[in-house]
Design an enzyme around this catalytic site. Sequence first.
Site, PDB file in Angstrom:
ATOM      1  N   TYR A 227     -63.414   2.868   2.054  1.00 22.58           N
ATOM      2  CA  TYR A 227     -63.203   4.331   2.072  1.00 22.58           C
ATOM      3  C   TYR A 227     -64.566   5.022   2.019  1.00 22.58           C
ATOM      4  O   TYR A 227     -64.836   5.951   2.789  1.00 22.58           O
ATOM      5  CB  TYR A 227     -62.343   4.723   0.871  1.00 22.58           C
ATOM      6  CG  TYR A 227     -62.205   6.213   0.600  1.00 22.58           C
ATOM      7  CD1 TYR A 227     -61.295   6.984   1.322  1.00 22.58           C
ATOM      8  CD2 TYR A 227     -62.955   6.845  -0.398  1.00 22.58           C
ATOM      9  CE1 TYR A 227     -61.145   8.341   1.059  1.00 22.58           C
ATOM     10  CE2 TYR A 227     -62.806   8.197  -0.669  1.00 22.58           C
ATOM     11  CZ  TYR A 227     -61.900   8.945   0.055  1.00 22.58           C
ATOM     12  OH  TYR A 227     -61.746  10.296  -0.204  1.00 22.58           O
TER      13      TYR A 227
ATOM     14  N   SER B  72     -66.551  13.283   0.396  1.00 21.22           N
ATOM     15  CA  SER B  72     -66.319  12.737  -0.943  1.00 21.22           C
ATOM     16  C   SER B  72     -67.655  12.449  -1.604  1.00 21.22           C
ATOM     17  O   SER B  72     -68.676  12.290  -0.913  1.00 21.22           O
ATOM     18  CB  SER B  72     -65.530  11.430  -0.800  1.00 21.22           C
ATOM     19  OG  SER B  72     -65.547  10.693  -1.996  1.00 21.22           O
TER      20      SER B  72
HETATM   21  N1  NAP Z   1     -57.974  13.204  -4.213  1.00 19.65           N
HETATM   22  C1  NAP Z   1     -59.239  12.912  -4.395  1.00 19.65           C
HETATM   23  O1  NAP Z   1     -59.636  12.438  -5.480  1.00 19.65           O
HETATM   24  C2  NAP Z   1     -60.262  13.200  -3.315  1.00 19.65           C
HETATM   25  C3  NAP Z   1     -61.618  13.253  -3.658  1.00 19.65           C
HETATM   26  C4  NAP Z   1     -62.562  13.533  -2.679  1.00 19.65           C
HETATM   27  C5  NAP Z   1     -62.165  13.753  -1.381  1.00 19.65           C
HETATM   28  N2  NAP Z   1     -60.838  13.690  -1.062  1.00 19.65           N
HETATM   29  C6  NAP Z   1     -60.468  13.926   0.337  1.00 19.65           C
HETATM   30  O2  NAP Z   1     -59.682  15.104   0.387  1.00 19.65           O
HETATM   31  C7  NAP Z   1     -58.807  15.042   1.513  1.00 19.65           C
HETATM   32  C8  NAP Z   1     -57.389  15.352   1.076  1.00 19.65           C
HETATM   33  O3  NAP Z   1     -56.952  14.318   0.218  1.00 19.65           O
HETATM   34  P1  NAP Z   1     -55.811  14.496  -0.867  1.00 19.65           P
HETATM   35  O4  NAP Z   1     -56.433  14.243  -2.176  1.00 19.65           O
HETATM   36  O5  NAP Z   1     -55.045  15.731  -0.660  1.00 19.65           O
HETATM   37  O6  NAP Z   1     -54.953  13.202  -0.481  1.00 19.65           O
HETATM   38  P2  NAP Z   1     -53.395  12.991  -0.289  1.00 19.65           P
HETATM   39  O7  NAP Z   1     -52.679  13.703  -1.357  1.00 19.65           O
HETATM   40  O8  NAP Z   1     -53.222  11.527  -0.153  1.00 19.65           O
HETATM   41  O9  NAP Z   1     -53.120  13.710   1.119  1.00 19.65           O
HETATM   42  C9  NAP Z   1     -53.668  13.201   2.299  1.00 19.65           C
HETATM   43  C10 NAP Z   1     -53.223  14.063   3.444  1.00 19.65           C
HETATM   44  O10 NAP Z   1     -53.803  13.563   4.661  1.00 19.65           O
HETATM   45  C11 NAP Z   1     -52.745  13.381   5.597  1.00 19.65           C
HETATM   46  N3  NAP Z   1     -53.040  12.344   6.588  1.00 19.65           N
HETATM   47  C12 NAP Z   1     -53.378  11.057   6.392  1.00 19.65           C
HETATM   48  N4  NAP Z   1     -53.545  10.424   7.566  1.00 19.65           N
HETATM   49  C13 NAP Z   1     -53.305  11.350   8.528  1.00 19.65           C
HETATM   50  C14 NAP Z   1     -53.323  11.327   9.942  1.00 19.65           C
HETATM   51  N5  NAP Z   1     -53.603  10.200  10.624  1.00 19.65           N
HETATM   52  N6  NAP Z   1     -53.043  12.470  10.625  1.00 19.65           N
HETATM   53  C15 NAP Z   1     -52.760  13.612   9.952  1.00 19.65           C
HETATM   54  N7  NAP Z   1     -52.707  13.700   8.617  1.00 19.65           N
HETATM   55  C16 NAP Z   1     -52.977  12.584   7.919  1.00 19.65           C
HETATM   56  C17 NAP Z   1     -51.542  13.001   4.742  1.00 19.65           C
HETATM   57  O11 NAP Z   1     -50.359  13.127   5.506  1.00 19.65           O
HETATM   58  P3  NAP Z   1     -49.020  12.263   5.170  1.00 19.65           P
HETATM   59  O12 NAP Z   1     -48.284  13.039   4.120  1.00 19.65           O
HETATM   60  O13 NAP Z   1     -48.316  12.191   6.481  1.00 19.65           O
HETATM   61  O14 NAP Z   1     -49.472  10.920   4.662  1.00 19.65           O
HETATM   62  C18 NAP Z   1     -51.696  14.027   3.637  1.00 19.65           C
HETATM   63  O15 NAP Z   1     -51.267  15.283   4.061  1.00 19.65           O
HETATM   64  C19 NAP Z   1     -58.997  13.648   2.107  1.00 19.65           C
HETATM   65  O16 NAP Z   1     -59.898  13.714   3.197  1.00 19.65           O
HETATM   66  C20 NAP Z   1     -59.605  12.864   0.977  1.00 19.65           C
HETATM   67  O17 NAP Z   1     -60.343  11.746   1.435  1.00 19.65           O
HETATM   68  C21 NAP Z   1     -59.872  13.450  -1.996  1.00 19.65           C
END
Ligand code: NAP
Length: 245
Positions: free
Chosen positions: A143, A130
């Site tokens: 975070y 991030s």
């Molecule tokens: N969205 C943003 O603005 C942003 C920006 C920068 C980086 N990121 C990073 O990008 C990545 C994806 O995020 P996203 O935006 O797609 O978020 P999201 O929509 O909240 O999805 C998070 C995903 O991670 C899974 N997860 C959480 N804990 C887990 C565990 N213990 N074991 C296996 N799976 C798990 C969730 O599964 P469940 O459905 O079971 O909860 C879901 O599939 C993350 O690493 C996040 O930190 C996001």
Amino acid sequence: MKIAGSVALVTGANRGLGQAYARGLVKAGAAKVYGAARNPAQVTEPGVTPVALDITDPDRVAQVAKECADVSLLVNNAGVLRYSTFIGAPSLDGARQEMETNYFGTLSMCRAFAPVLAANGGGAIVNMLSVTSFYTNPFNASYGASKAAGWSLTNGVRLELHHQGTLVVAVHAGFIDTDMAALVDVPKLSPESVAEQVFAAVEAGQVEVLADERTRTIKAELSRDQELIYPPIQEFWDAAVKGSP
Ligand SMILES: NC(=O)c1ccc[n+]([C@@H]2O[C@H](COP(=O)([O-])OP(=O)(O)OC[C@H]3O[C@@H](n4cnc5c(N)ncnc54)[C@H](OP(=O)(O)O)[C@@H]3O)[C@@H](O)[C@H]2O)c1
């Protein structure tokens, strides 16, 4: 390495960015895409093989590394954001969950799959980090700490796996249009654009993706962070604290 013909495993593939990675990999011609999720029934993307995986469960992580011994591209995407401040959060629960998932979960996946990747010619690891790996914002303080730890582990894993020819890619991004950022009303990157940049980096052997302008600016300003990055955040935070009841 080429995406076409690779065997990929994406964590958190049931929604958000993970789903976009899985879909994009199928579209780009990966030979097989494992979509890992806590609830594999939620992995419904055509061409993606569901795998049950909670990355905070070390026994299951080890088992999945055995079951998916053909993986050549590991995408550590799963993550959590609890919007916890360091001081004001009611407990350490959010900070612990973020560290368990974003840091220890990712580390555990890298450790389990390092020999798998070595056996499959080196391959690549993509760690989803991030812009908050680079600085602290009180709104998502713990975070950011977990992503800073993830940045450190990514740099270290790259050094340790260089001898086996594994490419280790750090992906830093600002807000992406997924559930995680749903509360935030600002312009966001599309998950597809992040996935495309990452696939291009993997194919080019590039170790870092800075996915948007803000992330590129923050990284460029790091050597003068106390002058350039923190003063506006402090001002914003002080105003927010004053404005709160
Ligand atoms: N969205 C943003 O603005 C942003 C920006 C920068 C980086 N990121 C990073 O990008 C990545 C994806 O995020 P996203 O935006 O797609 O978020 P999201 O929509 O909240 O999805 C998070 C995903 O991670 C899974 N997860 C959480 N804990 C887990 C565990 N213990 N074991 C296996 N799976 C798990 C969730 O599964 P469940 O459905 O079971 O909860 C879901 O599939 C993350 O690493 C996040 O930190 C996001």
